[in-house]
Design a protein around this motif. Structure first.
Motif, PDB file in Angstrom:
ATOM      1  N   VAL A  96       0.772  -1.084  -0.155  1.00  0.00           N
ATOM      2  CA  VAL A  96      -0.003  -0.012   0.181  1.00  0.00           C
ATOM      3  C   VAL A  96       0.994   1.267   0.036  1.00  0.00           C
ATOM      4  O   VAL A  96       1.902   1.182   0.826  1.00  0.00           O
ATOM      5  N   GLU A 155       1.326   5.645  -0.034  1.00  0.00           N
ATOM      6  CA  GLU A 155       0.578   6.964  -0.229  1.00  0.00           C
ATOM      7  C   GLU A 155       2.091   7.879   0.351  1.00  0.00           C
ATOM      8  O   GLU A 155       1.812   8.642   1.421  1.00  0.00           O
ATOM      9  N   THR A 206      -3.233   2.073  -3.952  1.00  0.00           N
ATOM     10  CA  THR A 206      -2.929   3.545  -3.522  1.00  0.00           C
ATOM     11  C   THR A 206      -4.217   4.233  -3.831  1.00  0.00           C
ATOM     12  O   THR A 206      -5.144   3.656  -4.252  1.00  0.00           O
ATOM     13  N   GLY A 240      -4.122   5.993   2.561  1.00  0.00           N
ATOM     14  CA  GLY A 240      -3.227   4.687   2.722  1.00  0.00           C
ATOM     15  C   GLY A 240      -3.187   4.230   3.803  1.00  0.00           C
ATOM     16  O   GLY A 240      -3.273   2.715   4.132  1.00  0.00           O
ATOM     17  N   CYS A 244       2.961  -0.825   4.131  1.00  0.00           N
ATOM     18  CA  CYS A 244       2.409   0.313   3.650  1.00  0.00           C
ATOM     19  C   CYS A 244       3.641   1.411   3.713  1.00  0.00           C
ATOM     20  O   CYS A 244       4.375   1.669   4.693  1.00  0.00           O
ATOM     21  N   LEU A 278       4.493   5.199   3.441  1.00  0.00           N
ATOM     22  CA  LEU A 278       3.870   6.498   3.212  1.00  0.00           C
ATOM     23  C   LEU A 278       4.569   7.649   3.806  1.00  0.00           C
ATOM     24  O   LEU A 278       5.560   7.465   4.362  1.00  0.00           O
TER      25      LEU A 278
END
Length: 534
Positions: free
Chosen positions: A369, A371, A393, A402, A419, A421
């Motif tokens: 994931v 972001e 995303t 996210g 993730c 980010l």
């Protein structure tokens, strides 16, 4: 025995697999929550937008619609940024909002929603407040069917609080088989164009992954020897990025996109909103001599495209049929995409170094994931996604998606989620770490801390706005912040510390709950959307 609206809706939720409910309860939802079933799970988000994003992650992981419970008026307002993302990313969500009692509505009561069905539009496919309490279950069932019909997306239902205890009749579950095929003559026309093309290309959009057509698209590419690109700012992957025909990611700038596609005489966009731009540049959408075909299940998207021939269809059957119609091509294969050179080692941790190290460590089936807008080019250049459903995303750009999306995706099962980010993105929805910790969601967060909104600074640099006020957010101890929510946190400052730190947080098993590693990276004011290779 009399049957209440609540009882009928609970049975509908069981029948449709929506027994995990994401929400943030308020006074107008209390009666819905009475006699909460033992086989249901309530996942609390500490703000409504995080509840919607977590539900979206769960829906993407399970392939089923997810149920979201929001508070009336203000709670729906808090959630609308996430509803916008879910709409653009075609995530099936059934959003149920509380409403004040019917007898109070003419008096515009405290916490009442005026014109509730208009509030979430145009970013829901269906929006209704039933005229009678007895109509709520049927409206609920219809909303679910609409959410799951291609193009899938969020739907909205407003329910006055006193409806839940009213009597009603049971609603029988129904099945609607979604999907529809292209006209045979349209596919035959496209197959003939592919056979006659000298330099074809496929542009893979997020709908390829959403409709589970990844294998079919790979077969079509191999039969036609077509180059494969991924559409601008796609919320999914949809193609094995280590496949020899893969060429890269199209930029969200008109002249750059047209230049990337100029070498091809035929472009076939598959489930892709091809002309997704972030900044305005004058010029035609495609170079002269490039013909476009566009396949997608959304007739609205087909209508607004400025050029090309659109075929409205679900992708999997259409691409499978198309692969059976085209000849096995003997044209030259596409050139192999250049590989990014290894990141240079310096005194600071560069995003490129982090992506290189992740590329060496992440198993193929890891769900990633993202972001981190400032570092997305580096991620795409150095961290190839290979698995179907392996990259998520925001395809629309509303931040705060996210971090909670990863929670919901992890709760859907399938192993540990990673993730990546940015610090700015994380602060939109950092409270979702509490939910991750409470439910022991198997998520590893890698937070790149550059002390501000780097993507905004970079875009300002590109268009001649520098410095940009309001883009500095330094001084936050993200490891301590995560720990305060119950999520173990750590930090790394030096390049030589990074490999061991990554090994530690990536080796956690699916039963070990969430963790966050804050990684200090330098601020970068270089222009946005200038990839390492042009």
């Amino acid at each position: 025995m009399n049957t209440t609206v609540r009882q009928v809706v609970v049975e509908l939720c069981r029948a449709t697999g929506m027994t995990t409910v994401f929400g943030n309860p308020g006074s107008t939802e209390l009666r819905m929550l009475r006699d909460w079933p033992d086989d249901f799970r309530y996942v609390l988000g500490l703000q409504e937008s995080t509840a919607v994003a977590m539900a979206a992650g769960h829906a993407l992981g399970t392939g089923r619609a997810a149920l979201v419970s929001l508070h009336s008026a203000g709670g729906v307002g808090h959630a609308l940024g996430a509803v916008f993302n879910a709409s653009r990313d075609r995530v099936p969500l059934v959003v149920v909002a509380g409403q004040q009692s019917r007898a109070l509505l003419p008096l515009h009561p405290f916490l009442g929603a005026d014109e509730p069905t208009q509030f979430p539009r145009p970013y829901v496919k269906f929006s209704r407040q039933p005229e009678r309490a007895a109509d709520v279950p049927a409206a609920f069932a219809e909303a679910h069917r609409v959410a799951m019909t291609h193009p899938r997306g969020p739907v909205f239902l407003s329910v006055p609080e006193d409806d839940w205890d009213r009597e009603t009749e049971p609603v029988a579950p129904r099945t609607v088989h979604g999907g529809y095929g292209a006209a045979p003559d349209a596919l035959a026309q496209l197959a003939a164009a592919l056979d006659e093309s000298e330099r074809p290309a496929l542009v893979v959009g997020p709908a390829v992954d959403d409709e589970r057509a990844v294998r079919e698209v790979a077969e079509l590419a191999e039969r036609t020897r077509a180059a494969v690109w991924i559409s601008p700012l796609s919320g999914r992957s949809g193609f094995d990025e280590r496949h020899p025909y893969f060429q890269g990611f199209l930029p969200p700038v008109a002249d750059q996109l047209a230049a990337r596609l100029a070498p091809y005489d035929l472009v076939v966009a598959l489930g892709a909103p091809l002309f997704t731009y972030h900044v305005h540049v004058a010029g035609p959408p495609l170079a002269a001599g490039t013909e476009l075909y566009h396949l997608d299940c959304d007739p609205g998207q087909a209508a607004w495209l400025p050029v090309g021939t659109s075929i409205v269809t679900t992708l999997r059957p259409a691409v499978r049929a198309l692969a059976g119609l085209v000849r096995m091509s003997d044209r030259p294969v596409p050139p192999v995409r250049a590989v990014a050179p290894p990141a240079r080692r310096g005194p600071d941790i560069s995003p490129e170094l982090l992506m290189d190290l992740l590329g060496e460590r992440l198993p193929r089936d890891t769900v990633l994931v993202e972001e981190a807008p400032s570092h997305r080019d580096a991620l795409h250049a150095r961290l190839p996604v290979r698995a179907e459903g392996g990259f998520l995303t925001t395809g629309s750009g509303a931040l705060g998606w996210g971090l909670p999306l990863a929670v919901g995706r992890a709760l859907a099962g399938g192993g540990r989620v990673v993730c990546v980010l940015g610090d700015g993105s994380a602060l939109y929805s950092v409270q979702a770490l509490w939910t991750a910790a409470r439910h022991r969601a198997p998520v590893t967060y890698l937070l790149l801390d550059n002390g501000g909104y780097g993507a905004v600074r970079a875009l300002g640099h590109r268009i001649g706005v520098a410095p940009v006020p309001g883009t500095d957010i330094a001084g936050i101890d993200f490891a301590a912040l995560a720990a305060s929510f119950g999520c173990p946190g750590g930090a790394v400052e030096r390049p030589e510390e990074l490999p061991a730190a990554l090994d530690r947080v990536l080796s956690l098993g699916p039963d070990e709950g969430p963790t966050l590693l804050r990684i200090r990276v330098p601020a970068d004011d270089s222009p946005l959307y200038e990839p390492w290779a042009r």
